[in-house]
Design a protein around this motif. Sequence first.
Motif, mmCIF file in Angstrom:
data_model
loop_
_atom_site.group_PDB
_atom_site.id
_atom_site.type_symbol
_atom_site.label_atom_id
_atom_site.label_comp_id
_atom_site.label_asym_id
_atom_site.label_seq_id
_atom_site.Cartn_x
_atom_site.Cartn_y
_atom_site.Cartn_z
ATOM 1 N N LEU A 1 -21.758 18.141 -1.339
ATOM 2 C CA LEU A 1 -22.849 18.960 -0.810
ATOM 3 C C LEU A 1 -23.267 18.470 0.571
ATOM 4 C CD1 LEU A 1 -24.845 21.259 -1.329
ATOM 5 C CD2 LEU A 1 -26.366 19.597 -2.407
ATOM 6 N N PHE A 2 -23.372 17.140 0.711
ATOM 7 C CA PHE A 2 -23.720 16.546 2.007
ATOM 8 C C PHE A 2 -22.686 16.912 3.062
ATOM 9 C CE2 PHE A 2 -22.857 12.916 4.868
ATOM 10 C CZ PHE A 2 -24.050 12.924 5.605
ATOM 11 N N ALA A 3 -21.406 16.868 2.694
ATOM 12 C CA ALA A 3 -20.331 17.173 3.642
ATOM 13 C C ALA A 3 -20.431 18.612 4.135
ATOM 14 C CB ALA A 3 -18.971 16.936 2.987
ATOM 15 N N ILE A 4 -20.703 19.540 3.209
ATOM 16 C CA ILE A 4 -20.792 20.959 3.581
ATOM 17 C C ILE A 4 -22.005 21.201 4.485
ATOM 18 C CG2 ILE A 4 -21.144 23.291 2.684
ATOM 19 C CD1 ILE A 4 -19.603 22.347 0.156
ATOM 20 N N ILE A 5 -23.141 20.581 4.128
ATOM 21 C CA ILE A 5 -24.346 20.728 4.946
ATOM 22 C C ILE A 5 -24.125 20.127 6.326
ATOM 23 C CG2 ILE A 5 -26.756 19.998 5.196
ATOM 24 C CD1 ILE A 5 -26.969 20.124 2.121
ATOM 25 N N LEU A 6 -23.493 18.953 6.365
ATOM 26 C CA LEU A 6 -23.227 18.276 7.636
ATOM 27 C C LEU A 6 -22.326 19.131 8.516
ATOM 28 C CD1 LEU A 6 -23.663 15.617 9.221
ATOM 29 C CD2 LEU A 6 -21.558 14.768 8.183
ATOM 30 N N ASP A 7 -21.308 19.730 7.911
ATOM 31 C CA ASP A 7 -20.395 20.597 8.659
ATOM 32 C C ASP A 7 -21.153 21.786 9.248
ATOM 33 O OD1 ASP A 7 -17.897 21.835 9.491
ATOM 34 O OD2 ASP A 7 -18.159 23.171 7.784
#
Length: 333
Positions: free
Chosen positions: A311-317
């Motif tokens: 989830l963090f990776a998608i938000i960061l992207d």
Amino acid sequence: MEKEKNLKTRHLKQSSIELLMNNKALFILLVLVILASILLPKFLLPQNVLNILKQMAAATIMGMGYSMVLGSGHMDLSVGYLLGMLGIIAAKLDTQTSLPFGLVVVLVLLIGAAGGMANAFFISTFTLPAFVVTLAMGQVFKGINYVVSNTSAISGLCDSFAFIGQGSLGPIPAPVFLAVTATLLVSVAVYRTAFGRHILAVGANSEAARASGLNVKQIRYLVYCLMGSCAAAAALVLTSRAASAQPQSGQGMEMDAIAAVVIGGTPLGGGHCKPEGTFFGCLIVGLINNILNLLSVNSNWQLVAKGAIILFAIILDSQSEKLLERQRLKELN
């Protein structure tokens, strides 16, 4: 004078933000290493560092294939199950036939490419979303895995098979050498070849790529075949490290791959691909797993942590792209 100073300040700010966003995986990795070394005295022990590198090797090899798939604007949710199936097939061929191990490796790589080709066939022939096709194909691979293995582990691998995941080339563990080699090969393919440029062109805008004369269907087939071969290589490493083929191997690894690739700077929307970022992203995922193990965190909570990482990776992207776009608009104004 004041206006020129303000322009320089804005330019420096924009350059700093772009540097941070374009290398976010490396910065996250450095922060994690510093925090872990402070909180966990055992973290920087050479044996632990080697364990992290070995553990992330299979994910890195698979992540290289996934980088190209995402870069081409597609998705593959079947790779975890494909990896598990290929590990079982490799172990069966090694232990229950008289084939030379080199031929076993070639056959497994070809079967992996065929699995990727099957995904591309259904996506291209019936114009179906990659998400749906690969989700369904994942269940097919899972079923074949359980039929071939009879839901039982396969052990007794030959010495050559064991070397892939447990041997060393001088001071460098064999799986780490394979992971670095895969990263270099994919980096050269993406940055230095026409094929790499075509992948990104298709990912950025497939209709424009088709109008410019690119064979979009052929590129899709090649990308998925390479993804399947990467899954096969990762299966060989993972099976060798475990000294046996487990029917459950690889399940959920596609989630680790997505997290690592996106954290590394390859967006979900396609059009860009950063293999070196994927390498650092895999290190981050491996590092977090290692930290959780050193802290004796319950395995169920580790699953929660992995979900949070994705989830963090998608938000960061998403947010990093928006931030970069805002900075570019400010610069134009």
